[in-house]
Design a protein around this motif. Structure first.
Motif, PDB file in Angstrom:
ATOM      1  N   SER A 135      19.647  15.667   3.835  1.00 23.78           N
ATOM      2  CA  SER A 135      18.742  14.591   4.250  1.00 23.78           C
ATOM      3  C   SER A 135      18.124  13.921   3.035  1.00 23.78           C
ATOM      4  N   PHE A 136      17.796  12.643   3.197  1.00 25.09           N
ATOM      5  CA  PHE A 136      17.137  11.847   2.169  1.00 25.09           C
ATOM      6  C   PHE A 136      15.881  11.218   2.769  1.00 25.09           C
ATOM      7  N   GLU A 137      14.870  11.057   1.942  1.00 24.96           N
ATOM      8  CA  GLU A 137      13.656  10.378   2.375  1.00 24.96           C
ATOM      9  C   GLU A 137      13.209   9.422   1.280  1.00 24.96           C
ATOM     10  N   VAL A 138      12.799   8.219   1.683  1.00 29.75           N
ATOM     11  CA  VAL A 138      12.308   7.227   0.734  1.00 29.75           C
ATOM     12  C   VAL A 138      10.811   7.427   0.535  1.00 29.75           C
ATOM     13  N   ASP A 139      10.386   7.510  -0.712  1.00 30.24           N
ATOM     14  CA  ASP A 139       8.958   7.652  -1.018  1.00 30.24           C
ATOM     15  C   ASP A 139       8.223   6.342  -0.729  1.00 30.24           C
ATOM     16  N   ASN A 140       7.200   6.425   0.129  1.00 28.33           N
ATOM     17  CA  ASN A 140       6.310   5.280   0.372  1.00 28.33           C
ATOM     18  C   ASN A 140       7.096   3.992   0.621  1.00 28.33           C
ATOM     19  N   LEU A 141       7.973   4.028   1.600  1.00 31.61           N
ATOM     20  CA  LEU A 141       8.875   2.890   1.826  1.00 31.61           C
ATOM     21  C   LEU A 141       8.121   1.585   2.063  1.00 31.61           C
ATOM     22  N   TYR A 142       7.166   1.584   2.985  1.00 26.98           N
ATOM     23  CA  TYR A 142       6.551   0.334   3.419  1.00 26.98           C
ATOM     24  C   TYR A 142       5.932  -0.436   2.246  1.00 26.98           C
ATOM     25  N   THR A 143       5.167   0.256   1.440  1.00 27.38           N
ATOM     26  CA  THR A 143       4.466  -0.436   0.359  1.00 27.38           C
ATOM     27  C   THR A 143       5.363  -0.749  -0.834  1.00 27.38           C
ATOM     28  N   ASN A 144       6.578  -0.185  -0.858  1.00 25.78           N
ATOM     29  CA  ASN A 144       7.488  -0.437  -1.967  1.00 25.78           C
ATOM     30  C   ASN A 144       8.575  -1.454  -1.640  1.00 25.78           C
ATOM     31  N   VAL A 145       8.645  -1.860  -0.387  1.00 23.41           N
ATOM     32  CA  VAL A 145       9.610  -2.899  -0.019  1.00 23.41           C
ATOM     33  C   VAL A 145       9.071  -4.261  -0.450  1.00 23.41           C
ATOM     34  N   SER A 146       9.884  -5.033  -1.135  1.00 24.30           N
ATOM     35  CA  SER A 146       9.488  -6.388  -1.529  1.00 24.30           C
ATOM     36  C   SER A 146       9.359  -7.250  -0.279  1.00 24.30           C
ATOM     37  N   LEU A 147       8.181  -7.813  -0.101  1.00 29.41           N
ATOM     38  CA  LEU A 147       7.945  -8.623   1.092  1.00 29.41           C
ATOM     39  C   LEU A 147       8.858  -9.840   1.133  1.00 29.41           C
ATOM     40  N   ALA A 202      -6.877  -7.883  -0.651  1.00 31.61           N
ATOM     41  CA  ALA A 202      -5.653  -8.411  -0.048  1.00 31.61           C
ATOM     42  C   ALA A 202      -4.467  -7.610  -0.570  1.00 31.61           C
ATOM     43  N   GLN A 203      -3.553  -7.260   0.327  1.00 29.03           N
ATOM     44  CA  GLN A 203      -2.317  -6.594  -0.097  1.00 29.03           C
ATOM     45  C   GLN A 203      -1.331  -7.679  -0.506  1.00 29.03           C
ATOM     46  N   ASN A 204      -0.981  -7.705  -1.783  1.00 30.11           N
ATOM     47  CA  ASN A 204      -0.179  -8.796  -2.327  1.00 30.11           C
ATOM     48  C   ASN A 204       1.318  -8.623  -2.136  1.00 30.11           C
ATOM     49  N   ASP A 205       1.785  -7.399  -1.979  1.00 26.99           N
ATOM     50  CA  ASP A 205       3.217  -7.175  -1.816  1.00 26.99           C
ATOM     51  C   ASP A 205       3.422  -5.939  -0.970  1.00 26.99           C
ATOM     52  N   GLY A 206       4.648  -5.750  -0.539  1.00 25.23           N
ATOM     53  CA  GLY A 206       4.943  -4.625   0.333  1.00 25.23           C
ATOM     54  C   GLY A 206       4.622  -4.966   1.781  1.00 25.23           C
ATOM     55  N   LEU A 207       5.098  -4.124   2.686  1.00 19.39           N
ATOM     56  CA  LEU A 207       4.854  -4.338   4.105  1.00 19.39           C
ATOM     57  C   LEU A 207       3.557  -3.644   4.501  1.00 19.39           C
ATOM     58  N   PRO A 208       2.641  -4.328   5.154  1.00 19.56           N
ATOM     59  CA  PRO A 208       1.358  -3.717   5.513  1.00 19.56           C
ATOM     60  C   PRO A 208       1.522  -2.615   6.549  1.00 19.56           C
ATOM     61  N   MET A 209       1.053  -1.436   6.228  1.00 20.89           N
ATOM     62  CA  MET A 209       1.124  -0.323   7.165  1.00 20.89           C
ATOM     63  C   MET A 209       0.062  -0.518   8.233  1.00 20.89           C
ATOM     64  N   GLY A 210       0.497  -0.565   9.474  1.00 18.77           N
ATOM     65  CA  GLY A 210      -0.392  -0.845  10.586  1.00 18.77           C
ATOM     66  C   GLY A 210       0.022  -2.092  11.335  1.00 18.77           C
ATOM     67  N   SER A 211       0.834  -2.947  10.704  1.00 15.69           N
ATOM     68  CA  SER A 211       1.354  -4.121  11.385  1.00 15.69           C
ATOM     69  C   SER A 211       2.545  -3.725  12.244  1.00 15.69           C
ATOM     70  N   PRO A 212       2.642  -4.220  13.490  1.00 17.76           N
ATOM     71  CA  PRO A 212       3.799  -3.899  14.332  1.00 17.76           C
ATOM     72  C   PRO A 212       5.104  -4.452  13.790  1.00 17.76           C
ATOM     73  N   LEU A 213       5.029  -5.423  12.878  1.00 16.74           N
ATOM     74  CA  LEU A 213       6.241  -6.000  12.305  1.00 16.74           C
ATOM     75  C   LEU A 213       6.833  -5.141  11.195  1.00 16.74           C
ATOM     76  N   SER A 214       6.003  -4.335  10.543  1.00 20.42           N
ATOM     77  CA  SER A 214       6.454  -3.609   9.352  1.00 20.42           C
ATOM     78  C   SER A 214       7.591  -2.617   9.630  1.00 20.42           C
ATOM     79  N   PRO A 215       7.537  -1.786  10.691  1.00 20.98           N
ATOM     80  CA  PRO A 215       8.657  -0.866  10.932  1.00 20.98           C
ATOM     81  C   PRO A 215       9.976  -1.593  11.140  1.00 20.98           C
ATOM     82  N   VAL A 216       9.938  -2.735  11.821  1.00 18.54           N
ATOM     83  CA  VAL A 216      11.164  -3.485  12.083  1.00 18.54           C
ATOM     84  C   VAL A 216      11.720  -4.070  10.792  1.00 18.54           C
TER      85      VAL A 216
END
Length: 222
Positions: free
Chosen positions: A59-71, A120-134
């Motif tokens: 198995s593989f896991e990405v560290d802190n995926l949401y905040t590390n994805v380029s918006l 303000a969160q300048n980059d990455g996907l905001p954790m808590g937004s319903p759009l971020s998992p998608v």
């Protein structure tokens, strides 16, 4: 100070708009062969898999995926996918450019308060937004498709639930280490950790996967 803000967007200024956009983009997630919806879906997939004598689970896991994805990169990928999606016009009468502006409105307006200061969160996907998992799912599909296509040694099967992936590997450990290094070389922000099966067992989601004599026995953890 490094931190990972997790904020609730329920009843926020963009919550209704986010739910509207979610209906437009959600169908894109389930189109990939690696997609795992939940634990039950994962178990159903395993029932159709046949193991070889040298196969093993990793198995593989990405560290802190949401905040590390380029918006911006993730939005570019979504725009390209929606442009090629034949049923896009059935889900909305808005033009694609307008839909993407609405995405940016939702995801670029992620604010949170710490004591008396607002940030303000300048980059990455905001954790808590319903759009971020998608969007994270769509980004990872793009990432894994490109990374796997040029890998020297490939796995037998790759399944992923957002930032957690499980594969069946039939190569040697040295090749597996090279494969991990290959994944981690694709994007400086996307870093995978690895977990190998122990005594023919490997946990994934809330399922304990075991193998014996070429058969797979998944058990839900209680």
């Amino acid at each position: 100070m490094p931190l990972r803000p997790i904020t609730s967007s329920r009843d926020s200024a963009t919550s209704n708009l986010s739910r509207f956009l979610l209906q437009i983009v959600q169908p894109l997630v389930e189109e990939t062969s690696s997609f795992v919806k939940n634990s039950k879906h994962f178990v159903d997939i395993l029932k159709k898999v046949e193991l070889g004598p040298s196969d093993k689970f990793v198995s593989f896991e990405v560290d802190n995926l949401y905040t590390n994805v380029s918006l911006e990169e993730s939005l570019d990928i979504v725009e390209a996918r929606l442009r090629d999606e034949v049923t896009f016009s059935e889900r909305t009468s808005l033009p694609l450019g307008g839909v993407m502006e609405l995405f940016r409105c939702c995801l670029r307006n992620s604010y949170f308060q710490v004591k008396e200061k607002f940030y303000a969160q300048n980059d990455g996907l905001p954790m808590g937004s319903p759009l971020s998992p998608v969007l994270a799912n769509i980004y990872m599909e793009w990432f894994e498709t490109n990374a796997i296509s040029i890998a020297v040694v490939k796995h037998k099967i790759w399944l992923r639930y957002v930032d957690d992936a499980i594969i069946i590997w039939n190569g040697i450990d040295r090749q597996l280490d090279s494969f991990l290094n290959h994944l981690n070389s694709r994007n400086i922000s996307i870093r995978f950790t690895i977990e190998k099966e122990k005594n023919f067992y490997l946990p994934f989601l809330d399922v304990l996967v075991s193998r014996s004599d070429g058969s797979i026995s998944p058990h839900f953890c209680i």
